[in-house]
Motif scaffolding. Structure first.
Motif, PDB file in Angstrom:
ATOM      1  N   VAL A 486       0.860  -1.187   0.000  1.00 20.72           N
ATOM      2  CA  VAL A 486       0.000   0.000   0.000  1.00 20.72           C
ATOM      3  C   VAL A 486       0.894   1.233   0.000  1.00 20.72           C
ATOM      4  CG1 VAL A 486      -1.749   1.286   1.275  1.00 20.72           C
ATOM      5  CG2 VAL A 486      -1.869  -1.218   1.159  1.00 20.72           C
ATOM      6  N   VAL A 487       0.797   2.043  -1.036  1.00 19.96           N
ATOM      7  CA  VAL A 487       1.633   3.243  -1.150  1.00 19.96           C
ATOM      8  C   VAL A 487       0.721   4.468  -1.106  1.00 19.96           C
ATOM      9  CG1 VAL A 487       3.405   2.019  -2.452  1.00 19.96           C
ATOM     10  CG2 VAL A 487       1.641   3.222  -3.685  1.00 19.96           C
ATOM     11  N   THR A 488       1.062   5.399  -0.232  1.00 23.22           N
ATOM     12  CA  THR A 488       0.183   6.563  -0.039  1.00 23.22           C
ATOM     13  C   THR A 488       0.902   7.895  -0.076  1.00 23.22           C
ATOM     14  OG1 THR A 488       0.407   6.240   2.354  1.00 23.22           O
ATOM     15  CG2 THR A 488      -1.557   5.315   1.290  1.00 23.22           C
ATOM     16  N   GLU A 489       2.230   7.904  -0.095  1.00 25.94           N
ATOM     17  CA  GLU A 489       2.931   9.189  -0.069  1.00 25.94           C
ATOM     18  C   GLU A 489       2.489  10.085  -1.222  1.00 25.94           C
ATOM     19  OE1 GLU A 489       7.460  11.094  -0.113  1.00 25.94           O
ATOM     20  OE2 GLU A 489       7.039   9.228  -1.179  1.00 25.94           O
ATOM     21  N   VAL A 490       2.545   9.557  -2.434  1.00 28.03           N
ATOM     22  CA  VAL A 490       2.216  10.372  -3.608  1.00 28.03           C
ATOM     23  C   VAL A 490       0.731  10.719  -3.624  1.00 28.03           C
ATOM     24  CG1 VAL A 490       2.126  10.355  -6.124  1.00 28.03           C
ATOM     25  CG2 VAL A 490       4.167   9.517  -4.943  1.00 28.03           C
ATOM     26  N   LEU A 491      -0.132   9.779  -3.240  1.00 29.61           N
ATOM     27  CA  LEU A 491      -1.564  10.076  -3.182  1.00 29.61           C
ATOM     28  C   LEU A 491      -1.859  11.159  -2.150  1.00 29.61           C
ATOM     29  CD1 LEU A 491      -3.127   6.499  -3.424  1.00 29.61           C
ATOM     30  CD2 LEU A 491      -3.184   8.290  -5.172  1.00 29.61           C
ATOM     31  N   THR A 492      -1.184  11.108  -1.003  1.00 32.37           N
ATOM     32  CA  THR A 492      -1.384  12.135   0.020  1.00 32.37           C
ATOM     33  C   THR A 492      -0.946  13.496  -0.496  1.00 32.37           C
ATOM     34  OG1 THR A 492      -1.083  10.512   1.790  1.00 32.37           O
ATOM     35  CG2 THR A 492      -0.794  12.819   2.370  1.00 32.37           C
ATOM     36  N   GLN A 493       0.175  13.538  -1.180  1.00 31.79           N
ATOM     37  CA  GLN A 493       0.656  14.804  -1.733  1.00 31.79           C
ATOM     38  C   GLN A 493      -0.300  15.351  -2.792  1.00 31.79           C
ATOM     39  OE1 GLN A 493       4.448  13.662  -3.329  1.00 31.79           O
ATOM     40  NE2 GLN A 493       5.558  14.000  -1.400  1.00 31.79           N
ATOM     41  N   LEU A 494      -0.626  14.521  -3.782  1.00 31.12           N
ATOM     42  CA  LEU A 494      -1.353  15.007  -4.951  1.00 31.12           C
ATOM     43  C   LEU A 494      -2.835  15.200  -4.683  1.00 31.12           C
ATOM     44  CD1 LEU A 494       0.313  12.962  -7.828  1.00 31.12           C
ATOM     45  CD2 LEU A 494       0.954  15.201  -6.902  1.00 31.12           C
ATOM     46  N   ALA A 495      -3.475  14.254  -3.996  1.00 32.71           N
ATOM     47  CA  ALA A 495      -4.912  14.367  -3.727  1.00 32.71           C
ATOM     48  C   ALA A 495      -5.185  15.098  -2.422  1.00 32.71           C
ATOM     49  CB  ALA A 495      -5.555  12.979  -3.697  1.00 32.71           C
ATOM     50  N   GLY A 496      -4.337  14.875  -1.407  1.00 34.56           N
ATOM     51  CA  GLY A 496      -4.563  15.497  -0.105  1.00 34.56           C
ATOM     52  C   GLY A 496      -3.886  16.825   0.077  1.00 34.56           C
ATOM     53  N   GLY A 497      -2.895  17.127  -0.753  1.00 29.51           N
ATOM     54  CA  GLY A 497      -2.198  18.401  -0.620  1.00 29.51           C
ATOM     55  C   GLY A 497      -1.368  18.502   0.641  1.00 29.51           C
ATOM     56  N   ALA A 498      -0.793  17.376   1.097  1.00 31.02           N
ATOM     57  CA  ALA A 498      -0.055  17.353   2.360  1.00 31.02           C
ATOM     58  C   ALA A 498       1.155  16.443   2.248  1.00 31.02           C
ATOM     59  CB  ALA A 498      -0.960  16.871   3.494  1.00 31.02           C
ATOM     60  N   PRO A 499       2.157  16.660   3.109  1.00 28.60           N
ATOM     61  CA  PRO A 499       3.283  15.730   3.155  1.00 28.60           C
ATOM     62  C   PRO A 499       2.863  14.403   3.779  1.00 28.60           C
ATOM     63  CG  PRO A 499       3.748  17.804   4.352  1.00 28.60           C
ATOM     64  CD  PRO A 499       2.280  17.756   4.087  1.00 28.60           C
ATOM     65  N   GLN A 500       3.696  13.404   3.578  1.00 27.66           N
ATOM     66  CA  GLN A 500       3.469  12.128   4.253  1.00 27.66           C
ATOM     67  C   GLN A 500       3.513  12.332   5.768  1.00 27.66           C
ATOM     68  OE1 GLN A 500       2.201   9.459   3.836  1.00 27.66           O
ATOM     69  NE2 GLN A 500       3.470   7.642   3.942  1.00 27.66           N
ATOM     70  N   VAL A 501       2.731  11.555   6.495  1.00 25.16           N
ATOM     71  CA  VAL A 501       2.640  11.679   7.944  1.00 25.16           C
ATOM     72  C   VAL A 501       4.020  11.516   8.576  1.00 25.16           C
ATOM     73  CG1 VAL A 501       2.148   9.218   8.259  1.00 25.16           C
ATOM     74  CG2 VAL A 501       1.404  10.844   9.990  1.00 25.16           C
ATOM     75  N   LEU A 502       4.293  12.301   9.635  1.00 28.71           N
ATOM     76  CA  LEU A 502       5.541  12.168  10.374  1.00 28.71           C
ATOM     77  C   LEU A 502       5.580  10.800  11.041  1.00 28.71           C
ATOM     78  CD1 LEU A 502       5.720  15.728  11.943  1.00 28.71           C
ATOM     79  CD2 LEU A 502       7.307  14.790  10.257  1.00 28.71           C
ATOM     80  N   TYR A 503       6.616  10.025  10.766  1.00 32.08           N
ATOM     81  CA  TYR A 503       6.574   8.598  11.044  1.00 32.08           C
ATOM     82  C   TYR A 503       6.693   8.242  12.522  1.00 32.08           C
ATOM     83  CZ  TYR A 503       6.947   3.666   9.929  1.00 32.08           C
ATOM     84  OH  TYR A 503       6.693   2.319   9.832  1.00 32.08           O
ATOM     85  N   ASN A 504       7.295   9.093  13.308  1.00 30.50           N
ATOM     86  CA  ASN A 504       7.465   8.766  14.724  1.00 30.50           C
ATOM     87  C   ASN A 504       6.403   9.441  15.581  1.00 30.50           C
ATOM     88  OD1 ASN A 504      10.562   8.806  13.562  1.00 30.50           O
ATOM     89  ND2 ASN A 504      10.120   7.088  14.908  1.00 30.50           N
ATOM     90  N   GLY A 505       5.136   9.282  15.177  1.00 28.93           N
ATOM     91  CA  GLY A 505       4.043   9.728  16.028  1.00 28.93           C
ATOM     92  C   GLY A 505       3.241  10.893  15.522  1.00 28.93           C
ATOM     93  N   GLY A 506       3.353  11.246  14.245  1.00 30.79           N
ATOM     94  CA  GLY A 506       2.553  12.344  13.713  1.00 30.79           C
ATOM     95  C   GLY A 506       1.111  11.933  13.471  1.00 30.79           C
ATOM     96  N   LEU A 507       0.219  12.924  13.490  1.00 28.32           N
ATOM     97  CA  LEU A 507      -1.188  12.676  13.182  1.00 28.32           C
ATOM     98  C   LEU A 507      -1.435  12.885  11.691  1.00 28.32           C
ATOM     99  CD1 LEU A 507      -2.916  14.401  16.228  1.00 28.32           C
ATOM    100  CD2 LEU A 507      -2.650  11.954  15.819  1.00 28.32           C
ATOM    101  N   PRO A 508      -2.411  12.163  11.120  1.00 27.96           N
ATOM    102  CA  PRO A 508      -2.646  12.247   9.673  1.00 27.96           C
ATOM    103  C   PRO A 508      -3.495  13.458   9.302  1.00 27.96           C
ATOM    104  CG  PRO A 508      -4.119  10.617  10.645  1.00 27.96           C
ATOM    105  CD  PRO A 508      -3.258  11.133  11.770  1.00 27.96           C
ATOM    106  N   PHE A 509      -2.859  14.492   8.774  1.00 30.44           N
ATOM    107  CA  PHE A 509      -3.561  15.693   8.338  1.00 30.44           C
ATOM    108  C   PHE A 509      -3.445  15.843   6.817  1.00 30.44           C
ATOM    109  CE2 PHE A 509      -2.043  17.059  12.657  1.00 30.44           C
ATOM    110  CZ  PHE A 509      -3.284  17.049  13.262  1.00 30.44           C
ATOM    111  N   THR A 510      -4.450  16.474   6.215  1.00 33.68           N
ATOM    112  CA  THR A 510      -4.396  16.848   4.802  1.00 33.68           C
ATOM    113  C   THR A 510      -4.954  18.257   4.641  1.00 33.68           C
ATOM    114  OG1 THR A 510      -6.564  15.833   4.402  1.00 33.68           O
ATOM    115  CG2 THR A 510      -4.605  14.482   3.938  1.00 33.68           C
TER     116      THR A 510
END
Length: 641
Positions: A486-510
Motif C-alpha cells: 500500500v503506497v500513499t505518499e504520492v496520493l497524500t501529496q497530490l490528492a490530499g495536498g499534504a506531506p506524508q505523515v511524520l513517522y514517529n508519532g505524527g497525526l494524519p492531516f491533509t
C-alpha cells in the motif's frame, strides 16, 4: 451546500489515468498481502515471541498507511481489513505479554510513535467507530490521568523514557543487560553513554567488565523525562480530535510549554533529559545532552526534531497558536547554523544508506549537511536535514520565515539525475523535494512521474510477495514492513495536498478532504482523480477529473487543514456557449468561453457534479476556525467528512 458542475474534457489527463490505475493496483495488492501473511483473525502469521521490550511497532507497521488509503478513496473492504488486522495484531501482542489493556506495556516514544500511526489512522478513517473512540480516550488518559503513574503533574514530566500501560518502567529492560561490542549492528551509532568510566571508545565494549558497566549505566540513566516523550502529545491530541476534551488540550499545552521553558533556559535549544527530581541533565552531571534517544544517541536530530515538531503541532492544533512551534524551529535553526557543504558519499553519517538510495549518483555532489548529534566533542554525524521536518513546519504555518528555512534546506540538496527517484523506505517518505518543486511550478510533470514511480513501487512489492516462499517463523521481524504494497505518499501529496505523515508519532492531516456523495463515505468516488496544485494558509487550488466515459460522479470537497478549515468562498471555471457533445458530423466539440466565477460559501463544503469525462477546477478560500479558548467543544465530531 454549494454545488458546482464540471466541464467536459477533450482529452483525459495522463495524471488522472495513472492515479486511478494506482488505486486499482493497490486494491489488488493489499488483498494479496492479506491472504499471504495474515490469519482469519487479522494477526500476522508468525510466532509472536519477544525477548525484550522491543518489537510491538514492527507488528503494527506493515499496515500503518492502510487507513490513509481508505480515506483517500480506497474500498470499504480495506478499512474493514485494517480494523481486523489491528484487532488481530493487538490480540497477538497481548498473548505475547507485550500489551496490557490493548496498549504497549512501556517503551520509548520513538518506537511507540511508530506503533501508533496505524491506530491514529483508524481513528481518523472512521471517527464514528465507538470502540476506537473509547480506546482513544483510554489510551490518552494513561498520560493525562496521574493515577496511571506516567505523568508527574507537580514537576510536569513524564517519569521515565520507557512508559505506557504499566506506567513508568525502570531502566531499559527488566534485568540489566551488558552492552557489548558484539552488537555489531549498533556500532555505527557509537557509545550510548559517553561518560562511563573505562569506556572511551566502541572497542572498549569488547571487555566484559566494560560492557557490564555500560549496561548498568544505561539502566540507571533511563529514568526521568526525555525529549522524545513529546511525541506522547500526539496520543492526547488524537483523543482531543474525537471529543475536544478541554483537560486533554490543557495537558498538551502544559507539557509542551514545560519543554519550551527548558529550551529557553538552555539558550533556546531544547535539552534532551530531565532527572526524576525535575532538573535538566540531573542524570548526566548537569549536561543538557546525553538522554535516551536524545541529542547524543542514537539518532539525534531525527528523533529530537520529530518529537518537537509533533509536540508543537499538537499544541498549535488545540490552541490555534503557532508559537508553540518555536522550540522545533530553534532545533532546526541551531543545526543549520553549524551546516557545512560536503558530499553525502564522504560523510560517515550513521544512517548514510538511506541517503545514498535517495540520491543515487548525486551522493557524490556537494550538499548542505547539518550535524545530527551532539556529544562530548561537540556537533557530529553530518547529513542532509530530514526534509520532512521543515516541510511540516511550513505546511502548517505558511509563515515566510518557515518557508525561507525550508527553501534553504531544499536548495542545499544536490541535483539528482532523476528528480523523482524510485526508492521507498518504511516511512514511505522522501519525495518532499520534487513535490515542493511541483507546487512552486518548477516541476510541472511531477504528478505523472510520481504516480508512475508509485505504480512501480506497488509492482515491486507484489513481485517480492509472489517470490516469497519463506517460513513465517524464520523471517526477519521487519519483513512485512518491507513488502507492504500500500503506497500513499504520492496520493497524500497530490490528492490530499499534504506531506506524508511524520513517522514517529505524527497525526494524519491533509489540506483537503473528499467524500463520495452517492455512497455517503469518505474518499474520492470511483473513477475520480484529484490533483492539488497549490496550498497556502488561506487557499487550496485543485482539479478533479472523472475518467469514466459512462458513469457520472458526485464528490464532496471540503478544506481540511486544521489551522484553516473554514470555507469562505469557492472559485470555479465555467464555459459560456459550450456545445457538448455537439453533432456527430463535427470533428470535435465546440468549446465555449472559459470564465471564472466566485461563489460565497454558505457551508463548510462544496459538491462537485462530474458527468462522464468531465473535470472541475476549484480554488477553496479558507479561514481559521473560530475559537475563543482551548475549552471549545466540537459541535459534532462524529460527522463523516
Amino acid at each position: 451546500m454549494l454545488t458546482i458542475t464540471g466541464i467536459p474534457l477533450d482529452a483525459i489527463p495522463a495524471w488522472a489515468v495513472l492515479q486511478r490505475r494506482l488505486f486499482h493496483d493497490i486494491e489488488e495488492a493489499w488483498r494479496l498481502f492479506e491472504s499471504r501473511y495474515t490469519g482469519p483473525d487479522g494477526g500476522i502469521l508468525f510466532p509472536a515471541e519477544f525477548t525484550d521490550r522491543d518489537g510491538v511497532d514492527d507488528v503494527y507497521e506493515p499496515f500503518f498507511n492502510w487507513p490513509a488509503f481508505y480515506l483517500l478513496g480506497g474500498s470499504d473492504e480495506v478499512l474493514a481489513a485494517a480494523k481486523r488486522q489491528w484487532e488481530g495484531v493487538t490480540a497477538q501482542l497481548t498473548a505475547a505479554g507485550m500489551l496490557t489493556g490493548e496498549y504497549e506495556n512501556g517503551y520509548d516514544w520513538f518506537h511507540q510513535g511508530e506503533s501508533l500511526l496505524f491506530f491514529y489512522g483508524l481513528c481518523a478513517a472512521d471517527p464514528g467507530d465507538e470502540a476506537f473512540a473509547a480506546r482513544a480516550r483510554r489510551f490518552a488518559e494513561l498520560y493525562t490521568d496521574p493515577a496511571h503513574g506516567n505523568y508527574d503533574a507537580e514537576r510536569n514530566i513524564i517519569r521515565a523514557p520507557h512508559n505506557g500501560a504499566l506506567g513508568p518502567r525502570p531502566g531499559l529492560n527488566d534485568t540489566v543487560e551488558p552492552y557489548s561490542a558484539s552488537l555489531s549492528e549498533m556500532e555505527r551509532y557509537g557509545l550510548p553513554l559517553e561518560y562511563v568510566p573505562g569506556v572511551a571508545r566502541w572497542s572498549d565494549l569488547a571487555e566484559p567488565k566494560a560492557a557490564r558497566a555500560m549496561g548498568e549505566a544505561m539502566q540507571r540513566a533511563a529514568a526521568g523525562d526525555v525529549v522524545v516523550n513529546l511525541a506522547a502529545t500526539g496520543l492526547v491530541a488524537n483523543r482531543w480530535l474525537r471529543d475536544r476534551d478541554p483537560a486533554a488540550a490543557a495537558w498538551i499545552v502544559r507539557y509542551v510549554d514545560g519543554w519550551s521553558e527548558r529550551a529557553r533556559a538552555n539558550g533556546g535549544l531544547v535539552p534532551d533529559s530531565v532527572a526524576p527530581d525535575g532538573t535538566v541533565g540531573g542524570l548526566h552531571d548537569g549536561r543538557w545532552f546525553g538522554g535516551h534517544y536524545g541529542w547524543t544517541w542514537p539518532h539525534g536530530l531525527p528523533s529530537v526534531g520529530m518529537a518537537t515538531v509533533v509536540g508543537g503541532l499538537s499544541a498549535a492544533l488545540v490552541t490555534g497558536d503557532d508559537r508553540h512551534l518555536d522550540t522545533a524551529r530553534r532545533v532546526l535553526d541551531t543545526v543549520l547554523e553549524q551546516a557545512v557543504v560536503a558530499s553525502v558519499a564522504e560523510t560517515p553519517y550513521s544512517l548514510r544508506g538511506s541517503w545514498l538510495a535517495r540520491l543515487g549518483d548525486a551522493a557524490d555532489a556537494p550538499a548542505l549537511l547539518v550535524p545530527h548529534r551532539y556529544g562530548r566533542d561537540g556537533w557530529f554525524d553530518y547529513a542532509p536535514m530530514p526534509l520532512e521536518l521543515p516541510t511540516w513546519l511550513w505546511w502548517w504555518t505558511h509563515d515566510p520565515a518557515d518557508r525561507a528555512r525550508l527553501d534553504r534546506v531544499r536548495e542545499g540538496l544536490p541535483v539528482t539525475p532523476d528528480p523523482v527517484m524510485a526508492f521507498r523506505d518504511k516511512a514511505e517518505a522522501g519525495h518532499e523535494a520534487p513535490w515542493l518543486d511541483f507546487l512552486a511550478g518548477r516541476l510541472p510533470d511531477y504528478p505523472e512521474r510520481a504516480l508512475s514511480m508509485a505504480l512501480g513501487q506497488v509492482a515491486r512489492r507484489v513481485a517480492l510477495i509472489l517470490a516469497d516462499d519463506s517460513d513465517p517463523a524464520t523471517v526477519h521481524l521487519h519483513f512485512w514492513q518491507r513488502v507492504n504494497p500500500v503506497v500513499t505518499e504520492v496520493l497524500t501529496q497530490l490528492a490530499g495536498g499534504a506531506p506524508q505523515v511524520l513517522y514517529n508519532g505524527g497525526l494524519p492531516f491533509t489540506a483537503v478532504a473528499y467524500a463520495d456523495a452517492d455512497r455517503d463515505r469518505p474518499g474520492l468516488p470511483p473513477d475520480v482523480a484529484a490533483l492539488v496544485t497549490a496550498v497556502e494558509r488561506d487557499r487550496v487550488d485543485l482539479e478533479l477529473v472523472n475518467v469514466s466515459p459512462t458513469q457520472p460522479r458526485r464528490v464532496v470537497v471540503r478544506p481540511a487543514h486544521p489551522a484553516s478549515p473554514r470555507l469562505v468562498a469557492v472559485d470555479a471555471v465555467v464555459e459560456d456557449g459550450l456545445d457538448f457533445p455537439g453533432p456527430s458530423t463535427a470533428y470535435a466539440a465546440r468549446r465555449g468561453t472559459a470564465r471564472p466565477v466566485r461563489l460565497e460559501a454558505d457551508s463548510d463544503r462544496v459538491t462537485v457534479l462530474l458527468p462522464p469525462a468531465h473535470r472541475a477546477e476549484l480554488t477553496l478560500h479558507t479561514a481559521p476556525a473560530a475559537r475563543t479558548a482551548i475549552t471549545d467543544r466540537a459541535e459534532n465530531t462524529k460527522e463523516r467528512p
